[in-house]
Motif scaffolding. Structure first.
Motif, PDB file in Angstrom:
ATOM      1  N   VAL A  90       8.175  -3.661  -8.519  1.00  0.00           N
ATOM      2  CA  VAL A  90       8.719  -4.441  -7.411  1.00  0.00           C
ATOM      3  C   VAL A  90       8.156  -3.944  -6.077  1.00  0.00           C
ATOM      4  CG1 VAL A  90      10.818  -5.063  -8.645  1.00  0.00           C
ATOM      5  CG2 VAL A  90      10.768  -2.973  -7.278  1.00  0.00           C
ATOM      6  N   TRP A  91       8.086  -4.863  -5.137  1.00  0.00           N
ATOM      7  CA  TRP A  91       7.426  -4.627  -3.852  1.00  0.00           C
ATOM      8  C   TRP A  91       8.060  -3.481  -3.071  1.00  0.00           C
ATOM      9  CZ3 TRP A  91       3.370  -6.360  -0.895  1.00  0.00           C
ATOM     10  CH2 TRP A  91       3.437  -6.138   0.478  1.00  0.00           C
ATOM     11  N   GLN A  92       9.379  -3.432  -3.028  1.00  0.00           N
ATOM     12  CA  GLN A  92      10.054  -2.534  -2.087  1.00  0.00           C
ATOM     13  C   GLN A  92       9.770  -1.064  -2.361  1.00  0.00           C
ATOM     14  OE1 GLN A  92      11.381  -5.106  -3.627  1.00  0.00           O
ATOM     15  NE2 GLN A  92      12.156  -6.467  -2.013  1.00  0.00           N
ATOM     16  N   ASP A  93       9.854  -0.645  -3.636  1.00  0.00           N
ATOM     17  CA  ASP A  93       9.707   0.791  -3.911  1.00  0.00           C
ATOM     18  C   ASP A  93       8.748   1.094  -5.065  1.00  0.00           C
ATOM     19  OD1 ASP A  93      11.173  -0.028  -6.100  1.00  0.00           O
ATOM     20  OD2 ASP A  93      12.980   1.096  -5.584  1.00  0.00           O
ATOM     21  N   GLY A  94       8.113   0.082  -5.643  1.00  0.00           N
ATOM     22  CA  GLY A  94       7.132   0.321  -6.697  1.00  0.00           C
ATOM     23  C   GLY A  94       7.732   0.711  -8.031  1.00  0.00           C
ATOM     24  N   THR A  95       9.030   0.527  -8.216  1.00  0.00           N
ATOM     25  CA  THR A  95       9.666   0.893  -9.480  1.00  0.00           C
ATOM     26  C   THR A  95       9.743  -0.307 -10.417  1.00  0.00           C
ATOM     27  OG1 THR A  95      11.889   0.376  -8.678  1.00  0.00           O
ATOM     28  CG2 THR A  95      11.066   2.615  -8.293  1.00  0.00           C
ATOM     29  N   ALA A 110       0.809  -1.216   0.000  1.00  0.00           N
ATOM     30  CA  ALA A 110       0.000   0.000   0.000  1.00  0.00           C
ATOM     31  C   ALA A 110       0.840   1.264   0.000  1.00  0.00           C
ATOM     32  CB  ALA A 110      -0.935   0.000   1.214  1.00  0.00           C
ATOM     33  N   ASP A 111       2.089   1.181   0.459  1.00  0.00           N
ATOM     34  CA  ASP A 111       2.949   2.360   0.535  1.00  0.00           C
ATOM     35  C   ASP A 111       3.638   2.666  -0.794  1.00  0.00           C
ATOM     36  OD1 ASP A 111       2.395   2.748   3.263  1.00  0.00           O
ATOM     37  OD2 ASP A 111       3.959   1.314   3.837  1.00  0.00           O
ATOM     38  N   THR A 112       3.878   1.647  -1.618  1.00  0.00           N
ATOM     39  CA  THR A 112       4.655   1.853  -2.848  1.00  0.00           C
ATOM     40  C   THR A 112       3.900   1.495  -4.126  1.00  0.00           C
ATOM     41  OG1 THR A 112       5.568  -0.391  -2.887  1.00  0.00           O
ATOM     42  CG2 THR A 112       6.726   1.249  -1.544  1.00  0.00           C
ATOM     43  N   ASP A 113       2.777   0.790  -4.024  1.00  0.00           N
ATOM     44  CA  ASP A 113       2.051   0.211  -5.158  1.00  0.00           C
ATOM     45  C   ASP A 113       2.878  -0.881  -5.843  1.00  0.00           C
ATOM     46  OD1 ASP A 113      -0.482   0.189  -6.443  1.00  0.00           O
ATOM     47  OD2 ASP A 113       0.399   1.088  -8.232  1.00  0.00           O
ATOM     48  N   GLY A 114       3.880  -1.395  -5.144  1.00  0.00           N
ATOM     49  CA  GLY A 114       4.641  -2.523  -5.658  1.00  0.00           C
ATOM     50  C   GLY A 114       3.937  -3.837  -5.379  1.00  0.00           C
ATOM     51  N   VAL A 115       4.360  -4.866  -6.073  1.00  0.00           N
ATOM     52  CA  VAL A 115       3.699  -6.170  -6.018  1.00  0.00           C
ATOM     53  C   VAL A 115       4.696  -7.218  -5.539  1.00  0.00           C
ATOM     54  CG1 VAL A 115       2.521  -7.921  -7.421  1.00  0.00           C
ATOM     55  CG2 VAL A 115       2.100  -5.500  -7.844  1.00  0.00           C
ATOM     56  N   ARG A 116       4.206  -8.192  -4.809  1.00  0.00           N
ATOM     57  CA  ARG A 116       5.075  -9.257  -4.301  1.00  0.00           C
ATOM     58  C   ARG A 116       5.758  -9.998  -5.450  1.00  0.00           C
ATOM     59  NH1 ARG A 116       4.760  -9.909   1.002  1.00  0.00           N
ATOM     60  NH2 ARG A 116       2.932  -9.042   2.072  1.00  0.00           N
ATOM     61  N   ARG A 143      14.833 -10.618 -15.847  1.00  0.00           N
ATOM     62  CA  ARG A 143      14.532  -9.335 -15.205  1.00  0.00           C
ATOM     63  C   ARG A 143      14.142  -9.545 -13.746  1.00  0.00           C
ATOM     64  NH1 ARG A 143      12.686  -9.366 -20.398  1.00  0.00           N
ATOM     65  NH2 ARG A 143      13.503  -7.701 -21.733  1.00  0.00           N
ATOM     66  N   PRO A 144      14.350  -8.539 -12.896  1.00  0.00           N
ATOM     67  CA  PRO A 144      13.976  -8.699 -11.484  1.00  0.00           C
ATOM     68  C   PRO A 144      12.472  -8.689 -11.254  1.00  0.00           C
ATOM     69  CG  PRO A 144      14.809  -6.479 -11.891  1.00  0.00           C
ATOM     70  CD  PRO A 144      15.064  -7.262 -13.144  1.00  0.00           C
ATOM     71  N   GLU A 145      11.694  -8.102 -12.174  1.00  0.00           N
ATOM     72  CA  GLU A 145      10.249  -8.051 -12.011  1.00  0.00           C
ATOM     73  C   GLU A 145       9.593  -9.370 -12.424  1.00  0.00           C
ATOM     74  OE1 GLU A 145      11.235  -3.942 -13.936  1.00  0.00           O
ATOM     75  OE2 GLU A 145      11.977  -6.005 -14.050  1.00  0.00           O
ATOM     76  N   LEU A 146       8.508  -9.706 -11.759  1.00  0.00           N
ATOM     77  CA  LEU A 146       7.658 -10.806 -12.194  1.00  0.00           C
ATOM     78  C   LEU A 146       6.896 -10.369 -13.442  1.00  0.00           C
ATOM     79  CD1 LEU A 146       6.322 -13.601 -11.663  1.00  0.00           C
ATOM     80  CD2 LEU A 146       4.673 -12.403 -10.215  1.00  0.00           C
ATOM     81  N   VAL A 147       6.865 -11.232 -14.455  1.00  0.00           N
ATOM     82  CA  VAL A 147       6.139 -10.919 -15.682  1.00  0.00           C
ATOM     83  C   VAL A 147       4.683 -11.339 -15.512  1.00  0.00           C
ATOM     84  CG1 VAL A 147       6.043 -11.220 -18.179  1.00  0.00           C
ATOM     85  CG2 VAL A 147       8.242 -11.325 -17.003  1.00  0.00           C
ATOM     86  N   GLU A 148       3.763 -10.404 -15.707  1.00  0.00           N
ATOM     87  CA  GLU A 148       2.336 -10.702 -15.553  1.00  0.00           C
ATOM     88  C   GLU A 148       1.822 -11.407 -16.822  1.00  0.00           C
ATOM     89  OE1 GLU A 148      -1.953  -8.596 -14.510  1.00  0.00           O
ATOM     90  OE2 GLU A 148      -0.420  -7.499 -15.607  1.00  0.00           O
ATOM     91  N   PHE A 180      -2.337  -0.658  -8.781  1.00  0.00           N
ATOM     92  CA  PHE A 180      -2.496  -2.011  -8.256  1.00  0.00           C
ATOM     93  C   PHE A 180      -3.152  -2.016  -6.887  1.00  0.00           C
ATOM     94  CE2 PHE A 180       1.000  -2.659 -11.322  1.00  0.00           C
ATOM     95  CZ  PHE A 180       0.441  -3.691 -12.058  1.00  0.00           C
ATOM     96  N   VAL A 181      -2.885  -0.990  -6.076  1.00  0.00           N
ATOM     97  CA  VAL A 181      -3.370  -0.987  -4.709  1.00  0.00           C
ATOM     98  C   VAL A 181      -4.894  -0.888  -4.646  1.00  0.00           C
ATOM     99  CG1 VAL A 181      -3.257   1.514  -4.324  1.00  0.00           C
ATOM    100  CG2 VAL A 181      -2.843  -0.091  -2.409  1.00  0.00           C
TER     101      VAL A 181
END
Length: 371
Positions: free
Chosen positions: A175-180, A116-122, A148-153, A326-327
């Motif tokens: 990404v979860w940590q900072d939403g980038t 909820a703080d970053t709009d990042g995803v697990r 890539r570090p991101e999960l591909v949807e 996403f949030v």
């Protein structure tokens, strides 16, 4: 001018005992099997972001009039007990089935998917699995390595080209940590030339020059040989607003792609199929504004130019809700992930999920296209 009409409606899944237990269906994908049966995969769980969401199988032996729920696609082992997974099917040229998708790592099953703080995803894994008996049994899903570090949807089904190559397209979850997005706001294409055994994710199928336009829930169609089109729900991720659907086009089997093309259709999650020649049959979720609902359209795509030639609102039992982050999805999404499948008699089965009477249902609408 061709005309679209709705001739029937059915339900693939509806919780028969909502007063006893919570079971919601989301994110369906339907294929026609060599036997003539229809097979549906969809996510089933106790809530939209529940850790126990997993892919279930349902089958129809009468062209989609009646459906039998057969159970989960796979039994989750202890190490992945709470990793929610989402898979979509495709029938390969040899008659076997492939399903691709993803799972989220739910090490804290009582916590949401979105930060909820970053709009990042697990984080999670991209998955592939196969069936050689028309979906009665499946190989244990295995991980598709990506660079890539991101999960591909990978929210849509893979596409097997006439040449045999398999393509799967997805957006990159922040990404979860900072939403980038360390890999940039792009669409990633996974490619397999050996029947889905190994994959390459070097190709980008969607990249807008300003770096602000993000593709979501892309869908792929092959028209003429090696002419592939990707249709995307498109957002301005800086302003968190939805834009019209965009398409990109490849004329070499997915190796290179055009700049994004604005369709002018102010919709979100969408899908399409090749109808004939340069004609596309499309389906779009309109969730904002006055004209809410699910719209089917006929589009002339000659010379890679989007020209609408007919449309019909086929379902409208939903409120107007904005979803561009996403949030807000778990609360605001009320229907989505539509698809189209041509039946043996020439009719088209339109499928989607929807929240109706508080229940997550998998719905179908039988369409007829008349010259």
């Amino acid at each position: 001018m061709p005309a679209i009409s709705v001739v029937d409606h059915h339900v693939i899944f509806d919780n028969p005992v909502p007063h006893l237990r919570s079971r919601h269906g989301y994110f369906p994908g339907v294929v026609k099997l060599p036997s003539g049966d229809l097979l549906a995969l969809f996510a089933l769980g106790e809530a939209f972001e529940a850790a126990n969401v997993t892919t279930f199988v349902s089958r129809s032996r009468d062209q989609g009039n009646n459906w039998e729920l057969e159970g989960p696609l796979h039994e989750r082992d202890a190490g992945h007990r709470y990793n929610s997974d989402y898979l979509k099917p495709t029938v390969l040229h040899d008659g076997s089935l492939i399903a691709t998708g993803y799972r989220f790592h739910r090490t804290e099953p009582d916590q949401p998917i979105v930060n909820a703080d970053t709009d990042g995803v697990r984080g999670g894994d991209n998955l592939v699995t196969f069936s050689h008996d028309e979906g009665h049994s499946w190989k244990p899903p295995r991980v598709i390595p990506t660079s890539r570090p991101e999960l591909v949807e990978l929210s849509g089904p893979p596409l097997q080209l006439r040449r045999g190559t398999i393509l799967a397209a997805g957006s990159l979850f922040p990404v979860w940590q900072d939403g980038t997005n360390p890999s940039d706001v792009v669409g990633a294409l996974l490619r397999s030339d050996d029947g889905g055994e190994t994959w390459n994710d070097d190709t980008i199928f969607f990249q807008e020059k300003s770096g602000r336009y993000a593709p979501s829930e892309p869908r792929l169609v092959e028209l003429q040989d090696d002419r592939v089109v990707a249709l995307c729900w498109t957002t301005d991720h800086v302003q968190a607003t939805n834009l019209p659907n965009h398409v990109t086009v490849s004329h070499d089997g997915g190796l290179s792609w055009s700049e994004p093309i604005n369709t002018g259709v102010q919709a979100q999650a969408s899908n399409f199929m090749h109808w004939e020649d340069d004609l596309l049959l499309t389906i779009h979720c309109h969730r904002e504004g006055d004209n809410i609902g699910l719209y089917a359209r006929l589009v002339d795509f000659a010379n890679d130019h989007w020209q609408q030639i007919g449309e019909l609102n086929i379902w409208d039992n939903a409120p107007s809700m904005q979803v561009a982050a996403f949030v807000t999805m778990a609360e605001n999404l009320k229907f989505g992930q539509p698809s189209l499948l041509r039946l043996d008699n020439g009719d088209v089965l339109a499928t989607h999920w929807a929240i109706e009477n508080g229940q997550g249902r998998i719905r179908t609408h039988r369409l007829r296209i008349q010259p």
